[in-house]
Design a protein around this motif. Sequence first.
Motif, PDB file in Angstrom:
ATOM      1  N   GLY A   1      55.760  11.532   9.219  1.00 34.50           N
ATOM      2  CA  GLY A   1      55.257  10.234   8.788  1.00 34.50           C
ATOM      3  C   GLY A   1      54.611  10.332   7.418  1.00 34.50           C
ATOM      4  N   ILE A   2      54.882   9.352   6.559  1.00 37.18           N
ATOM      5  CA  ILE A   2      54.272   9.289   5.227  1.00 37.18           C
ATOM      6  C   ILE A   2      53.502   7.985   5.132  1.00 37.18           C
ATOM      7  N   TYR A   3      52.199   8.086   4.849  1.00 39.28           N
ATOM      8  CA  TYR A   3      51.311   6.932   4.971  1.00 39.28           C
ATOM      9  C   TYR A   3      50.451   6.725   3.725  1.00 39.28           C
ATOM     10  N   GLY A   4      49.924   5.504   3.631  1.00 42.66           N
ATOM     11  CA  GLY A   4      48.913   5.208   2.622  1.00 42.66           C
ATOM     12  C   GLY A   4      49.439   4.706   1.300  1.00 42.66           C
ATOM     13  N   TYR A   5      50.762   4.571   1.164  1.00 38.29           N
ATOM     14  CA  TYR A   5      51.321   4.079  -0.090  1.00 38.29           C
ATOM     15  C   TYR A   5      51.162   2.567  -0.161  1.00 38.29           C
ATOM     16  N   ASN A   6      50.640   2.094  -1.277  1.00 36.29           N
ATOM     17  CA  ASN A   6      50.377   0.673  -1.477  1.00 36.29           C
ATOM     18  C   ASN A   6      51.198   0.165  -2.657  1.00 36.29           C
ATOM     19  N   PRO A   7      52.366  -0.460  -2.412  1.00 34.49           N
ATOM     20  CA  PRO A   7      53.231  -0.868  -3.527  1.00 34.49           C
ATOM     21  C   PRO A   7      52.617  -1.932  -4.423  1.00 34.49           C
ATOM     22  N   GLU A   8      51.644  -2.668  -3.905  1.00 35.82           N
ATOM     23  CA  GLU A   8      51.009  -3.700  -4.720  1.00 35.82           C
ATOM     24  C   GLU A   8      50.273  -3.107  -5.920  1.00 35.82           C
ATOM     25  N   GLN A   9      49.863  -1.845  -5.792  1.00 42.91           N
ATOM     26  CA  GLN A   9      49.147  -1.171  -6.875  1.00 42.91           C
ATOM     27  C   GLN A   9      50.074  -0.324  -7.754  1.00 42.91           C
TER      28      GLN A   9
ATOM     29  N   TYR B   1      50.501  -6.310   6.671  1.00 40.44           N
ATOM     30  CA  TYR B   1      51.799  -5.638   6.730  1.00 40.44           C
ATOM     31  C   TYR B   1      52.273  -5.334   5.316  1.00 40.44           C
ATOM     32  N   SER B   2      52.834  -4.156   5.143  1.00 42.64           N
ATOM     33  CA  SER B   2      53.171  -3.665   3.812  1.00 42.64           C
ATOM     34  C   SER B   2      54.677  -3.625   3.592  1.00 42.64           C
ATOM     35  N   ASP B   3      55.064  -3.814   2.340  1.00 41.90           N
ATOM     36  CA  ASP B   3      56.469  -3.666   1.955  1.00 41.90           C
ATOM     37  C   ASP B   3      56.745  -2.243   1.466  1.00 41.90           C
ATOM     38  N   ALA B   4      55.818  -1.327   1.776  1.00 42.45           N
ATOM     39  CA  ALA B   4      55.964   0.058   1.319  1.00 42.45           C
ATOM     40  C   ALA B   4      57.301   0.682   1.718  1.00 42.45           C
ATOM     41  N   PRO B   5      57.779   0.514   2.966  1.00 44.46           N
ATOM     42  CA  PRO B   5      59.049   1.153   3.329  1.00 44.46           C
ATOM     43  C   PRO B   5      60.209   0.753   2.422  1.00 44.46           C
ATOM     44  N   ASN B   6      60.328  -0.531   2.094  1.00 42.61           N
ATOM     45  CA  ASN B   6      61.427  -0.950   1.221  1.00 42.61           C
ATOM     46  C   ASN B   6      61.224  -0.510  -0.218  1.00 42.61           C
TER      47      ASN B   6
ATOM     48  N   ILE C   1      66.855  10.221  10.666  1.00 40.50           N
ATOM     49  CA  ILE C   1      66.804   8.756  10.722  1.00 40.50           C
ATOM     50  C   ILE C   1      65.549   8.259  10.019  1.00 40.50           C
ATOM     51  N   LEU C   2      65.732   7.320   9.114  1.00 43.78           N
ATOM     52  CA  LEU C   2      64.619   6.656   8.439  1.00 43.78           C
ATOM     53  C   LEU C   2      64.211   5.426   9.237  1.00 43.78           C
ATOM     54  N   LEU C   3      62.902   5.226   9.357  1.00 44.44           N
ATOM     55  CA  LEU C   3      62.370   4.059  10.051  1.00 44.44           C
ATOM     56  C   LEU C   3      61.146   3.576   9.301  1.00 44.44           C
ATOM     57  N   GLY C   4      61.109   2.299   8.979  1.00 49.79           N
ATOM     58  CA  GLY C   4      59.966   1.733   8.279  1.00 49.79           C
ATOM     59  C   GLY C   4      59.037   0.997   9.227  1.00 49.79           C
ATOM     60  N   CYS C   5      57.743   1.174   9.020  1.00 49.97           N
ATOM     61  CA  CYS C   5      56.735   0.414   9.768  1.00 49.97           C
ATOM     62  C   CYS C   5      55.560   0.156   8.827  1.00 49.97           C
ATOM     63  N   GLY C   6      55.483  -1.056   8.317  1.00 52.03           N
ATOM     64  CA  GLY C   6      54.461  -1.385   7.335  1.00 52.03           C
ATOM     65  C   GLY C   6      53.118  -1.746   7.927  1.00 52.03           C
ATOM     66  N   GLU C   7      52.941  -1.546   9.232  1.00 55.46           N
ATOM     67  CA  GLU C   7      51.679  -1.889   9.892  1.00 55.46           C
ATOM     68  C   GLU C   7      50.510  -1.144   9.269  1.00 55.46           C
ATOM     69  N   ARG C   8      49.498  -1.913   8.815  1.00 55.10           N
ATOM     70  CA  ARG C   8      48.339  -1.253   8.216  1.00 55.10           C
ATOM     71  C   ARG C   8      47.031  -1.962   8.563  1.00 55.10           C
TER      72      ARG C   8
ATOM     73  N   GLY D   1      55.288   4.553   6.477  1.00 57.21           N
ATOM     74  CA  GLY D   1      54.199   3.639   6.833  1.00 57.21           C
ATOM     75  C   GLY D   1      53.781   2.808   5.639  1.00 57.21           C
ATOM     76  N   GLY D   2      52.760   1.929   5.844  1.00 57.88           N
ATOM     77  CA  GLY D   2      51.840   1.827   6.937  1.00 57.88           C
ATOM     78  C   GLY D   2      50.610   2.738   6.722  1.00 57.88           C
ATOM     79  N   SER D   3      49.610   2.468   7.561  1.00 54.87           N
ATOM     80  CA  SER D   3      48.382   3.248   7.548  1.00 54.87           C
ATOM     81  C   SER D   3      48.511   4.450   8.476  1.00 54.87           C
ATOM     82  N   GLN D   4      47.678   5.474   8.224  1.00 53.00           N
ATOM     83  CA  GLN D   4      47.886   6.773   8.853  1.00 53.00           C
ATOM     84  C   GLN D   4      47.549   6.806  10.330  1.00 53.00           C
ATOM     85  N   ASP D   5      46.869   5.800  10.854  1.00 54.37           N
ATOM     86  CA  ASP D   5      46.613   5.791  12.286  1.00 54.37           C
ATOM     87  C   ASP D   5      47.903   5.718  13.098  1.00 54.37           C
ATOM     88  N   LEU D   6      49.043   5.384  12.449  1.00 58.09           N
ATOM     89  CA  LEU D   6      50.338   5.391  13.139  1.00 58.09           C
ATOM     90  C   LEU D   6      50.750   6.804  13.540  1.00 58.09           C
ATOM     91  N   THR D   7      50.060   7.811  13.000  1.00 55.03           N
ATOM     92  CA  THR D   7      50.305   9.190  13.418  1.00 55.03           C
ATOM     93  C   THR D   7      50.156   9.329  14.933  1.00 55.03           C
TER      94      THR D   7
END
Length: 377
Positions: free
Chosen positions: A273-281, A63-68, A47-54, A123-129
């Motif tokens: 969990g995969i974290y730290g991706y910043n789509p804005e960059q 909040y990030s649009d990284a999951p989408n 199951i895929l779940l997105g959480c852009g909390e950063r 993710g999201g930032s890695q503290d969601l670990t």
Amino acid sequence: MHDLESFLSHLHFKDLIRSGAYKPLQMANTITALRNGNFDFEQADIILLGCGERRGGTFASSYSDAPNAIRSAFYELYNWYPNIEIADLGNLVEGASIADTKAALRIVLDTLYTAGKIVILLGGSQDLTLQQYEIFKQHQETVDAAVIDSLIDLEDEEACSDTSFLMEMLTSHPNYIRNYSHIGFQSYYTNPKMLETLDKLRFDFFRLGTVRADMDEMEPVLRSCSLLSIDINAIRRSDAPFNPKASPNGFFGDEMCQLMRYAGMSKNMRSLGIYGYNPEQDSEQQGAKLIAQMLWYFVDGYRLRSLEADLSQTDQFLMYNIHFTDNNTVFLKSKLTGRWWMQMPDQSYIPCSYNDYQHAVNNEIPERWMREQERLL
């Protein structure tokens, strides 16, 4: 079961896809979208779940649009394994505070854990670990965890962040971390005191150069893990031009895919969990494409776990009785996959490699055996 709908965005990524945008065998047409009250994930394997909390990181927006962004790239890939059911639960809605988001995330993750599902958290930032770990803690289940990161996030800070979450995860009481493995740290960015702390806790840590010199040695490490957290800072700048924090050194993209394949092969793996991706960059979407390919290799690894026999099926393994340095033990080699296991003094078996077997044959104590024995004592 909790009413998940109240925690999730009503606009699913699949709602944004125009008709005919994807070909029949691409992921977009084989992944089941769980939305609009349809939260039947009984048949799902992954199951895929997105959480852009950063807000636990140092990003410009909360909040990030990284999951989408990752979904956009992943949905384009071809699905070679239609027998593996992948479902997409969409994105967690942003809470009024970071604590609200994390509380909602724990509820959703707990529901999926109770249902026996493998969850990939985007993710999201890695503290969601920490929220990944809290689920095992709530169920009082001892867990082997691993982090792939160029940094060791053990900073002593008052508030939990993406640079300090490991302090709480590894030292809080009660603690359910049986073993922790840090993969790919870069020494020049690491305070030696952090390594001393990990060593005193009998945890394992592997330098980037050591891992890259023999990637296969990480397969037994990930085979024993139930929880894996990945910071894309582990990827070198040349393969991650989208990441301004990337180091000139790090893993190549294909090496990250190889590690993800190992993670998918693990029958213990429950939470990734995969974290730290910043789509804005990421103007060219190269980061999204790389993470999408990493996910594809996780699925590729997952298909292999069904091929592996249980250790109780002795006819599916070659058995080697070895005597080394006053120790008698047994090594098992799978006839199906070629993977190795090593018997400990308490008669349990742990994942190992051919190199461990070679050390034992040469009357040397395999380091993996010694570290595990320290933990058993």
